[in-house]
Design a protein around this motif. Structure first.
Motif, PDB file in Angstrom:
ATOM      1  N   ALA A  16       8.112 -17.157   8.036  1.00  0.00           N
ATOM      2  CA  ALA A  16       9.533 -17.268   8.340  1.00  0.00           C
ATOM      3  C   ALA A  16      10.135 -15.868   8.339  1.00  0.00           C
ATOM      4  CB  ALA A  16      10.232 -18.147   7.314  1.00  0.00           C
ATOM      5  N   PHE A  17      10.755 -15.524   9.416  1.00  0.00           N
ATOM      6  CA  PHE A  17      11.398 -14.221   9.514  1.00  0.00           C
ATOM      7  C   PHE A  17      12.898 -14.404   9.391  1.00  0.00           C
ATOM      8  CE2 PHE A  17       7.460 -13.743  11.856  1.00  0.00           C
ATOM      9  CZ  PHE A  17       6.976 -12.540  11.349  1.00  0.00           C
ATOM     10  N   ARG A  18      13.484 -13.522   8.631  1.00  0.00           N
ATOM     11  CA  ARG A  18      14.939 -13.554   8.470  1.00  0.00           C
ATOM     12  C   ARG A  18      15.469 -12.181   8.853  1.00  0.00           C
ATOM     13  NH1 ARG A  18      16.129 -16.038   2.720  1.00  0.00           N
ATOM     14  NH2 ARG A  18      17.986 -14.846   3.162  1.00  0.00           N
ATOM     15  N   PHE A  19      16.401 -12.178   9.756  1.00  0.00           N
ATOM     16  CA  PHE A  19      16.986 -10.929  10.224  1.00  0.00           C
ATOM     17  C   PHE A  19      18.480 -10.932   9.959  1.00  0.00           C
ATOM     18  CE2 PHE A  19      13.291 -11.678  12.880  1.00  0.00           C
ATOM     19  CZ  PHE A  19      12.637 -10.460  12.783  1.00  0.00           C
TER      20      PHE A  19
END
Length: 182
Positions: free
Chosen positions: A3-6
């Motif tokens: 999961a990528f969070r930007f």
């Protein structure tokens, strides 16, 4: 599962003034996309270029960032004299020269306008614009900051008058000598 969070950054909600002291070349480019009051557009473009020239990047990077600034902060015809005035009165002579070298949008505008109005008329306007900028550049280099009335006089001049003043600049001892009819 990855999961990528930007973090989202909306440039149009940032104040360009907060980045004036930055030493990051990206800031000079992105200031052109930040929240800008319409009356501040010439100042923002000038400040973007000032920041860019003070960073002393290699020429290729400077041209790349300048192109971004020109693309996203293209000044209207009525904003150009304000922009020129800011560069010629608030920049150091070395900064002025570098900023003018990086400013390419006026060339593109001259070409587009020439295509729209007809080659001959566009060519004449391009020559006059070049003489206008050359005269301001020479006078600023020779006599430092130019008063607003001198800039207005140059802007309103006919092509023949600009040519005469350019010639006069070569021998002029004072700013007044440039504008005398010989």
């Amino acid at each position: 599962m990855l999961a990528f969070r930007f973090r989202t950054v909306q440039l149009n909600r940032l104040n360009w003034r907060d980045y004036l002291g930055s030493h990051n070349p990206v800031a000079s480019a992105l200031m052109a996309k930040m929240a800008i009051d319409p009356k501040d557009r010439p100042r923002v473009k000038a400040e973007c270029l000032r920041l860019l020239v003070t960073l002393r990047l290699d020429p290729a990077r400077s041209r790349f960032i300048s192109g971004f600034i020109d693309t996203y902060l293209r000044l209207q015809r009525e904003e150009l004299p304000i922009f020129d005035h800011l560069i010629h009165t608030e920049f150091l002579p070395t900064e002025q020269e570098q900023a003018m070298e990086l400013t390419t949008s006026w060339k593109e505008e001259g070409i587009q306008e020439g295509l729209q109005r007809g080659f001959s008329q566009g060519m004449q306007q391009g020559i006059q614009q070049g003489e206008y900028r050359a005269l301001i550049r020479l006078l600023t280099r020779r006599f430092q900051a130019l008063p607003a009335d001198v800039l207005a006089r140059i802007e309103a001049a006919q092509p023949e008058q600009l040519e005469q003043w350019l010639d006069n600049t070569l021998d002029a001892a004072t700013l007044d000598d440039v504008f005398r009819n010989h």
